[in-house]
Design a protein around this motif. Structure first.
Motif, mmCIF file in Angstrom:
data_model
loop_
_atom_site.group_PDB
_atom_site.id
_atom_site.type_symbol
_atom_site.label_atom_id
_atom_site.label_comp_id
_atom_site.label_asym_id
_atom_site.label_seq_id
_atom_site.Cartn_x
_atom_site.Cartn_y
_atom_site.Cartn_z
ATOM 1 N N GLN A 54 -12.204 -22.407 3.270
ATOM 2 C CA GLN A 54 -13.434 -23.195 3.166
ATOM 3 C C GLN A 54 -13.755 -23.590 1.597
ATOM 4 O O GLN A 54 -14.688 -24.329 1.271
ATOM 5 N N VAL A 55 -12.857 -23.056 0.846
ATOM 6 C CA VAL A 55 -12.883 -23.680 -0.685
ATOM 7 C C VAL A 55 -12.388 -24.733 -0.966
ATOM 8 O O VAL A 55 -11.107 -24.886 -0.574
ATOM 9 N N ASP A 56 -12.916 -25.514 -1.657
ATOM 10 C CA ASP A 56 -12.529 -27.013 -1.885
ATOM 11 C C ASP A 56 -11.786 -26.975 -3.351
ATOM 12 O O ASP A 56 -12.703 -27.112 -4.388
ATOM 13 N N SER A 57 -10.458 -26.525 -3.251
ATOM 14 C CA SER A 57 -9.887 -26.469 -4.616
ATOM 15 C C SER A 57 -9.619 -27.861 -5.475
ATOM 16 O O SER A 57 -9.093 -27.661 -6.587
ATOM 17 N N SER A 58 -9.846 -28.813 -4.786
ATOM 18 C CA SER A 58 -9.536 -30.063 -5.464
ATOM 19 C C SER A 58 -10.805 -30.392 -6.524
ATOM 20 O O SER A 58 -10.140 -31.430 -7.131
ATOM 21 N N ARG A 59 -11.729 -29.893 -6.343
ATOM 22 C CA ARG A 59 -12.656 -30.031 -7.113
ATOM 23 C C ARG A 59 -13.429 -28.945 -7.760
ATOM 24 O O ARG A 59 -13.412 -28.050 -7.353
ATOM 25 N N THR A 60 -14.057 -29.233 -8.806
ATOM 26 C CA THR A 60 -14.652 -28.001 -9.604
ATOM 27 C C THR A 60 -16.171 -28.462 -9.836
ATOM 28 O O THR A 60 -16.336 -29.390 -10.413
ATOM 29 N N VAL A 61 -17.042 -27.681 -9.851
ATOM 30 C CA VAL A 61 -18.479 -27.911 -10.325
ATOM 31 C C VAL A 61 -19.074 -26.914 -11.349
ATOM 32 O O VAL A 61 -18.773 -25.722 -11.044
ATOM 33 N N THR A 62 -19.568 -27.262 -12.222
ATOM 34 C CA THR A 62 -20.065 -26.784 -13.223
ATOM 35 C C THR A 62 -21.517 -26.384 -12.868
ATOM 36 O O THR A 62 -22.355 -27.031 -12.562
ATOM 37 N N VAL A 63 -21.838 -24.824 -12.781
ATOM 38 C CA VAL A 63 -23.282 -24.549 -12.316
ATOM 39 C C VAL A 63 -23.833 -23.881 -13.985
ATOM 40 O O VAL A 63 -23.209 -23.025 -14.307
ATOM 41 N N GLU A 64 -24.837 -24.621 -14.184
ATOM 42 C CA GLU A 64 -25.619 -24.289 -15.402
ATOM 43 C C GLU A 64 -26.557 -23.261 -14.840
ATOM 44 O O GLU A 64 -27.484 -23.342 -13.973
ATOM 45 N N LEU A 65 -26.920 -21.913 -15.856
ATOM 46 C CA LEU A 65 -27.817 -20.891 -15.475
ATOM 47 C C LEU A 65 -28.950 -21.140 -16.343
ATOM 48 O O LEU A 65 -28.716 -20.823 -17.599
ATOM 49 N N PRO A 88 -16.314 -25.516 -4.964
ATOM 50 C CA PRO A 88 -17.269 -25.418 -3.747
ATOM 51 C C PRO A 88 -16.535 -24.520 -2.641
ATOM 52 O O PRO A 88 -15.463 -24.755 -2.353
ATOM 53 N N GLY A 89 -17.315 -23.977 -1.915
ATOM 54 C CA GLY A 89 -16.903 -22.775 -1.023
ATOM 55 C C GLY A 89 -16.619 -21.603 -1.453
ATOM 56 O O GLY A 89 -16.438 -20.563 -0.787
ATOM 57 N N GLU A 90 -16.263 -21.364 -3.082
ATOM 58 C CA GLU A 90 -15.917 -20.042 -3.387
ATOM 59 C C GLU A 90 -17.268 -19.202 -3.729
ATOM 60 O O GLU A 90 -18.360 -19.655 -4.108
ATOM 61 N N LEU A 91 -16.988 -18.011 -3.458
ATOM 62 C CA LEU A 91 -18.104 -16.844 -3.690
ATOM 63 C C LEU A 91 -18.385 -16.459 -4.911
ATOM 64 O O LEU A 91 -16.932 -16.349 -5.812
ATOM 65 N N VAL A 92 -19.309 -16.759 -5.669
ATOM 66 C CA VAL A 92 -19.563 -16.486 -7.189
ATOM 67 C C VAL A 92 -20.586 -15.324 -7.172
ATOM 68 O O VAL A 92 -21.586 -15.291 -6.783
ATOM 69 N N GLN A 93 -20.379 -14.722 -8.111
ATOM 70 C CA GLN A 93 -21.423 -13.550 -8.642
ATOM 71 C C GLN A 93 -22.022 -13.781 -10.135
ATOM 72 O O GLN A 93 -20.651 -14.072 -10.851
ATOM 73 N N VAL A 94 -22.912 -14.007 -10.463
ATOM 74 C CA VAL A 94 -23.426 -14.136 -11.977
ATOM 75 C C VAL A 94 -24.420 -12.968 -12.061
ATOM 76 O O VAL A 94 -25.127 -12.519 -11.011
ATOM 77 N N THR A 95 -24.939 -12.738 -13.119
ATOM 78 C CA THR A 95 -25.672 -11.731 -13.684
ATOM 79 C C THR A 95 -26.842 -12.111 -14.426
ATOM 80 O O THR A 95 -26.556 -12.884 -15.473
ATOM 81 N N PHE A 96 -27.947 -11.781 -14.341
ATOM 82 C CA PHE A 96 -29.114 -11.810 -15.190
ATOM 83 C C PHE A 96 -29.869 -10.702 -15.742
ATOM 84 O O PHE A 96 -29.607 -9.552 -15.086
ATOM 85 N N GLU A 97 -30.353 -10.517 -16.900
ATOM 86 C CA GLU A 97 -30.772 -9.480 -17.451
ATOM 87 C C GLU A 97 -32.184 -9.691 -17.818
ATOM 88 O O GLU A 97 -32.502 -10.694 -18.417
ATOM 89 N N LEU A 98 -33.236 -8.471 -17.357
ATOM 90 C CA LEU A 98 -34.651 -8.518 -17.386
ATOM 91 C C LEU A 98 -34.833 -7.322 -18.130
ATOM 92 O O LEU A 98 -34.568 -6.123 -17.869
ATOM 93 N N THR A 99 -35.741 -7.596 -19.063
ATOM 94 C CA THR A 99 -36.418 -6.470 -19.993
ATOM 95 C C THR A 99 -37.724 -6.491 -20.012
ATOM 96 O O THR A 99 -38.571 -7.688 -20.313
ATOM 97 N N ASN A 100 -38.523 -5.424 -19.755
ATOM 98 C CA ASN A 100 -40.043 -5.448 -19.883
ATOM 99 C C ASN A 100 -40.223 -4.663 -21.426
ATOM 100 O O ASN A 100 -40.129 -3.564 -21.429
ATOM 101 N N PRO A 101 -40.541 -5.590 -22.206
ATOM 102 C CA PRO A 101 -40.640 -5.111 -23.539
ATOM 103 C C PRO A 101 -42.145 -4.211 -23.926
ATOM 104 O O PRO A 101 -42.331 -3.928 -25.027
ATOM 105 N N THR A 102 -43.080 -4.240 -22.910
ATOM 106 C CA THR A 102 -44.454 -3.550 -23.039
ATOM 107 C C THR A 102 -44.309 -2.176 -22.884
ATOM 108 O O THR A 102 -43.481 -1.626 -22.484
#
Length: 186
Positions: A54-65, A88-102
């Motif tokens: 299911q992965v379309d390795s013929s093209r690349t998409v840039t995902v801006e976070l 497209p079709g590739e499984l991707v994991q990205v990470t976000f960081e959240l801090t409570n400064p209060t």
């Protein structure tokens, strides 16, 4: 033939049958692997040959976070990666960081948005911190994973997708925080 001889012969036959069944059980594993290899169901012995078709390795998409914060709490919220390049079709994991400064425990909820808008139905989030409220203790920092797939049906002229999360403080959880902020201002 006596009854004792008949019983001994029967026991010998049953022992031979039991040994044959036991041997057949061991032989099933290599037979199954050979069957799978011949039929192409699975290429045994070569796990690196397993390909997600299911992965379309013929093209690349840039995902801006992108991350944004709304509300009274001065959250620190950012993506660990600023952008990722995916097929497209590739499984991707990205990470976000959240801090409570209060100095108070507070809760927030993230709402995703997409750009261009036509990309929205093609971003499939499988795991996301935005699916539930995030409750953080004073000074707590948490790493939040998001797993997604860009659908190969994304129009071919779309080369960049922006995945943006806006973090909102949940009503009532920042009441004490706003009084702390008022004291800082005064």
């Amino acid at each position: 033939m006596s009854v004792a001889e008949a019983n001994r012969a029967l026991v010998r036959k049953l022992v031979v049958i039991a040994i044959a069944m036991f041997g057949f059980g061991f032989a099933l594993v290599p037979l199954y692997e050979k069957f799978c290899e011949v039929t192409g169901i699975r290429d045994v012995g070569r796990a690196d040959k397993v390909v997600n078709t299911q992965v379309d390795s013929s093209r690349t998409v840039t995902v801006e976070l992108d991350t944004n914060v709304r509300g009274e709490v001065p959250w620190r919220f950012a993506s660990v990666e600023r952008q990722v390049r995916v097929h497209p079709g590739e499984l991707v994991q990205v990470t976000f960081e959240l801090t409570n400064p209060t100095s108070m425990p507070v809760a927030a909820q993230a709402i995703p948005s997409y750009g261009p808008q036509l990309a929205a139905p093609h971003v499939k989030k499988l795991e996301c911190f935005c699916f539930s409220q995030q409750r953080l203790q004073p000074g707590e920092t948490r790493r939040l994973p998001t797993v997604f797939v860009i659908d190969p049906a994304l129009p071919k002229d779309v080369n960049t997708v922006t995945l943006s999360f806006t973090l909102f403080t949940i009503e009532g959880s920042a009441g004490q925080v706003s009084s702390v902020q008022d004291q800082r201002r005064g």
